[in-house]
Design a protein around this motif. Structure first.
Motif, PDB file in Angstrom:
ATOM      1  N   GLU A  24      74.608  91.889  -6.472  1.00 25.89           N
ATOM      2  CA  GLU A  24      73.205  91.527  -6.073  1.00 25.89           C
ATOM      3  C   GLU A  24      73.259  89.880  -6.027  1.00 25.89           C
ATOM      4  OE1 GLU A  24      70.500  91.808  -5.261  1.00 25.89           O
ATOM      5  OE2 GLU A  24      69.696  93.039  -6.731  1.00 25.89           O
ATOM      6  N   SER A  25      72.299  89.440  -5.486  1.00 24.24           N
ATOM      7  CA  SER A  25      72.316  87.922  -4.980  1.00 24.24           C
ATOM      8  C   SER A  25      70.801  87.782  -4.762  1.00 24.24           C
ATOM      9  CB  SER A  25      73.035  87.755  -3.737  1.00 24.24           C
ATOM     10  OG  SER A  25      72.596  88.191  -2.566  1.00 24.24           O
ATOM     11  N   HIS A  26      70.401  86.342  -5.069  1.00 26.93           N
ATOM     12  CA  HIS A  26      69.072  86.066  -4.770  1.00 26.93           C
ATOM     13  C   HIS A  26      69.075  84.599  -4.012  1.00 26.93           C
ATOM     14  CE1 HIS A  26      68.817  88.291  -8.602  1.00 26.93           C
ATOM     15  NE2 HIS A  26      67.765  88.596  -8.412  1.00 26.93           N
ATOM     16  N   GLY A  27      67.841  84.405  -3.524  1.00 27.51           N
ATOM     17  CA  GLY A  27      67.587  82.993  -3.097  1.00 27.51           C
ATOM     18  C   GLY A  27      66.563  82.255  -3.676  1.00 27.51           C
ATOM     19  N   ASP A  28      65.528  81.704  -2.844  1.00 32.72           N
ATOM     20  CA  ASP A  28      64.481  81.014  -3.729  1.00 32.72           C
ATOM     21  C   ASP A  28      63.569  81.971  -4.616  1.00 32.72           C
ATOM     22  OD1 ASP A  28      62.636  79.300  -4.722  1.00 32.72           O
ATOM     23  OD2 ASP A  28      61.784  78.799  -2.764  1.00 32.72           O
ATOM     24  N   ARG A  29      63.926  81.898  -5.924  1.00 31.24           N
ATOM     25  CA  ARG A  29      63.319  82.897  -6.758  1.00 31.24           C
ATOM     26  C   ARG A  29      61.896  82.448  -7.158  1.00 31.24           C
ATOM     27  NH1 ARG A  29      66.760  86.040 -11.270  1.00 31.24           N
ATOM     28  NH2 ARG A  29      69.011  85.974 -10.180  1.00 31.24           N
ATOM     29  N   ALA A  30      61.444  81.388  -6.732  1.00 33.79           N
ATOM     30  CA  ALA A  30      60.058  80.770  -6.737  1.00 33.79           C
ATOM     31  C   ALA A  30      59.306  81.214  -5.377  1.00 33.79           C
ATOM     32  CB  ALA A  30      60.128  79.355  -6.820  1.00 33.79           C
ATOM     33  N   ALA A  31      59.922  82.019  -4.485  1.00 34.28           N
ATOM     34  CA  ALA A  31      59.357  82.433  -3.381  1.00 34.28           C
ATOM     35  C   ALA A  31      58.049  83.472  -3.716  1.00 34.28           C
ATOM     36  CB  ALA A  31      60.275  83.152  -2.239  1.00 34.28           C
ATOM     37  N   ARG A  32      56.994  83.525  -2.998  1.00 32.49           N
ATOM     38  CA  ARG A  32      55.888  84.130  -3.354  1.00 32.49           C
ATOM     39  C   ARG A  32      55.375  84.872  -1.932  1.00 32.49           C
ATOM     40  NH1 ARG A  32      57.326  83.317  -7.577  1.00 32.49           N
ATOM     41  NH2 ARG A  32      56.178  82.350  -9.342  1.00 32.49           N
ATOM     42  N   LEU A  33      54.819  85.944  -2.037  1.00 30.82           N
ATOM     43  CA  LEU A  33      54.608  87.001  -1.075  1.00 30.82           C
ATOM     44  C   LEU A  33      53.300  86.170  -0.465  1.00 30.82           C
ATOM     45  CD1 LEU A  33      54.708  89.383   0.553  1.00 30.82           C
ATOM     46  CD2 LEU A  33      53.049  90.706  -0.913  1.00 30.82           C
ATOM     47  N   ASP A  34      53.404  86.002   0.986  1.00 32.77           N
ATOM     48  CA  ASP A  34      52.224  85.316   1.720  1.00 32.77           C
ATOM     49  C   ASP A  34      51.096  86.625   1.976  1.00 32.77           C
ATOM     50  OD1 ASP A  34      50.304  84.266   3.216  1.00 32.77           O
ATOM     51  OD2 ASP A  34      51.911  83.659   4.772  1.00 32.77           O
ATOM     52  N   LEU A  35      50.537  86.854   0.992  1.00 33.97           N
ATOM     53  CA  LEU A  35      49.786  88.339   1.030  1.00 33.97           C
ATOM     54  C   LEU A  35      48.694  87.954   2.317  1.00 33.97           C
ATOM     55  CD1 LEU A  35      49.101  91.249   0.315  1.00 33.97           C
ATOM     56  CD2 LEU A  35      47.726  90.117  -1.364  1.00 33.97           C
ATOM     57  N   PRO A  36      47.619  86.745   2.307  1.00 29.40           N
ATOM     58  CA  PRO A  36      46.731  86.599   3.437  1.00 29.40           C
ATOM     59  C   PRO A  36      47.770  86.640   4.728  1.00 29.40           C
ATOM     60  CG  PRO A  36      46.418  85.126   1.423  1.00 29.40           C
ATOM     61  CD  PRO A  36      47.816  85.583   1.202  1.00 29.40           C
ATOM     62  N   GLY A  37      48.755  86.030   4.690  1.00 32.48           N
ATOM     63  CA  GLY A  37      49.376  85.957   6.083  1.00 32.48           C
ATOM     64  C   GLY A  37      49.720  87.311   6.424  1.00 32.48           C
ATOM     65  N   LEU A  38      50.148  88.102   5.724  1.00 29.93           N
ATOM     66  CA  LEU A  38      50.826  89.626   5.955  1.00 29.93           C
ATOM     67  C   LEU A  38      49.544  90.549   6.319  1.00 29.93           C
ATOM     68  CD1 LEU A  38      53.035  91.945   5.608  1.00 29.93           C
ATOM     69  CD2 LEU A  38      52.238  91.865   3.105  1.00 29.93           C
ATOM     70  N   VAL A  39      48.551  90.169   5.579  1.00 31.45           N
ATOM     71  CA  VAL A  39      47.214  91.175   5.894  1.00 31.45           C
ATOM     72  C   VAL A  39      46.757  90.775   7.306  1.00 31.45           C
ATOM     73  CG1 VAL A  39      45.000  91.753   5.257  1.00 31.45           C
ATOM     74  CG2 VAL A  39      46.863  91.767   3.441  1.00 31.45           C
ATOM     75  N   THR A  40      46.475  89.536   7.623  1.00 28.14           N
ATOM     76  CA  THR A  40      45.580  89.181   8.833  1.00 28.14           C
ATOM     77  C   THR A  40      46.875  89.486  10.048  1.00 28.14           C
ATOM     78  OG1 THR A  40      46.538  86.828   8.380  1.00 28.14           O
ATOM     79  CG2 THR A  40      44.355  87.409   7.789  1.00 28.14           C
TER      80      THR A  40
END
Length: 512
Positions: free
Chosen positions: A182-198
């Motif tokens: 397992e590996s991770h990147g920026d764990r503070a990353a958040r899903l850009d839900l408005p961008g994804l939906v639009t």
């Protein structure tokens, strides 16, 4: 040998998701016959996969950074495999299209993590070897797709082009859980839900509007409404990306003419190179009478040529800035598409070979190098986003290309069939011809008119194909020239090698 087992796991998954782009093309006439699919339905069978992949590719990179790349890859593989079974069991086109969309979502999770996983496992020379093998396998997938699709469809049925993913997917999951860390990147990353939906709404609505326009015309109220709402959704996406703290696509990148040009060229090159092949497959099978295997072999010159050229050019052009290979390669794609326009109603399949070889040369030159141009056009800390954006635009180019080519083809066929003897409804006939129904129209022709109807359909189909090839060729030449004009920075091609540790997840979300 044991150290290469992680590479095998990643390459199996990559091969599976990439081969599914081309494996479907030769099976389309059989799908249409079994599921009573219309021309628009067949377009959606292709586009649902590409649109879903493009819509969530950038967003899933953030999730992979946060929740783990191996977990995301395994989850994506499971979703893809389960959706493949649903595709095979689909009782109707609506179910098949929905399952293809789910396949695309799973593929995006795999695509966004494959190279990051390799970068975490391998270092130094081993990393270069692993990425090189991964690239070769990815290229081979395009070559194998039409042949595999033809063999499976002809000998077992079209359902098996999806069922074959079940054992491959399960082996990939088992290997991944056993040999990948397992590996991770920026764990503070958040899903850009408005961008994804639009973004998803904009891409889906515009594609739906284009496909519907092929059957109902540009003046149809629903078409105009859907396209207008799609434009509003696109504007909402721009607003959302300006306001969110961590956008999935930083719009400031488009201030660079080189970046804007390469994104557009990435989309248009996919359009020019691949959007015409659904119609070519239908022509080969429903009008010339070839089976799926022969159809796959007919398309092989393009894939085989691109595979060979990519390997040779990678060695010979190692020290050459990728602007030239990308720009001239896309121009050659356009020229190849124009060569395909030599086809007429009396042509056999061999008329396609010069154009297919030329397209293969262009693809082999341009596609492996295009990521280097994209990464070289942005600051190093935005390399991951640039790579992901490039793959998103490429998938969109394919999806929108399928829709636009469908409009062009259907319009040309309907125009030629209008007034033809034995054709009572040219619109319905054009729809049926596009879905592989030409033999049925000829069989149902009034007594004594079968030969006349067959000749009219042959001429109309050839005219539609020629119109499509000219559009694709023009698009390719414009895209290639755009790269040559706008990309001027003489920087070396960006390499997917980070300063330390593993490769950032979003850096490798789209550098393939």
């Amino acid at each position: 040998m044991r150290k290469w087992v992680p590479l095998i796991a990643v390459c199996l998954g990559s091969f599976m998701l990439l081969v599914d782009v081309t494996i479907v093309i030769v099976a389309m006439p059989d799908m249409a016959g079994d599921l009573d699919a219309s021309f628009a339905d067949l377009q959606w069978v292709l586009d649902a996969y590409s649109l879903a992949l493009a819509a969530v590719l950038l967003a899933v990179g953030s999730l992979a950074d946060r929740f783990g790349r191996r977990a995301t890859f395994v989850a994506g593989t499971l979703v893809f495999t389960a959706a493949s079974v649903l595709c095979a069991l689909a009782p109707d086109t609506a179910t098949l299209i929905a399952a293809r969309a789910v396949q695309g979502i799973g593929a995006s999770a795999m695509f966004a993590t494959t190279l990051a996983l390799l970068g975490h496992v391998y270092e130094g020379r081993d990393r270069s070897v692993a990425i090189g093998v991964w690239g070769a396998v990815s290229g081979a997938a395009a070559a194998v797709g039409p042949i595999a699709g033809g063999l499976l469809t002809e000998h077992f049925g079209w359902e098996w082009i999806f069922l074959v993913n079940l054992p491959i997917g399960l082996v990939t999951v088992a290997l991944s859980l056993r040999v990948l860390d397992e590996s991770h990147g920026d764990r503070a990353a958040r899903l850009d839900l408005p961008g994804l939906v639009t973004f998803t709404a904009a891409a889906g609505l515009v594609t739906y509007g284009l496909i519907r326009a092929g059957g109902d015309g540009w003046g149809d109220t629903v078409v105009l409404t859907v396209l207008a709402v799609g434009a509003v959704a696109l504007a909402a996406f721009v607003v959302a990306e300006r306001r969110v703290a961590h956008p999935m696509l930083d719009l400031d990148l488009f201030r660079s003419p080189a970046f804007s040009a390469i994104m557009l060229a990435g989309a248009l090159s996919q359009f020019a190179a691949f959007a015409c092949f659904p119609q070519v497959s239908v022509w080969l099978q429903s009008l010339l009478g070839y089976g799926p295997v022969a159809t796959g072999l007919t398309l092989l010159p393009m894939a085989a040529t691109s595979f060979v050229v990519a390997g040779v050019s990678g060695r010979l052009l190692h020290d050459v800035h990728p602007r030239g290979p990308v720009g001239f390669g896309i121009v050659i794609i356009g020229v190849g598409s124009l060569l395909l326009a030599l086809l007429d109603a009396d042509s056999g399949r061999w008329v396609l070979v010069p154009g297919l070889v030329a397209i293969g040369i262009g693809v082999g030159l341009a596609i492996p190098q295009i990521a280097g141009v994209a990464l070289g056009a942005v600051p190093p800390h935005r390399a991951g986003m640039a790579g992901g954006a490039l793959n998103t635009f490429r998938q969109l180019g394919f999806a929108l290309g399928i829709a636009i080519v469908g409009v062009v083809f259907r319009s040309a066929v309907e125009g030629r069939l209008d007034g033809a003897a034995g054709i009572a409804d040219p619109g319905a006939a054009a729809e049926a011809v596009g879905a592989g129904g030409a033999p049925g129209i000829v069989a149902a022709a009034p007594p004594g008119t079968a030969d006349t109807v067959r000749a009219a359909i042959d001429e109309a189909f050839a005219a539609g194909l020629d119109r499509v090839f000219v559009v694709c060729g023009t698009v390719g030449i414009i895209a290639g020239v755009l790269v040559l004009i706008a990309v001027r920075t003489p920087a070396p091609a960006a390499k997917p090698t980070p300063a330390s540790g593993g490769l950032p997840g979003r850096e490798h979300a789209g550098t393939a």
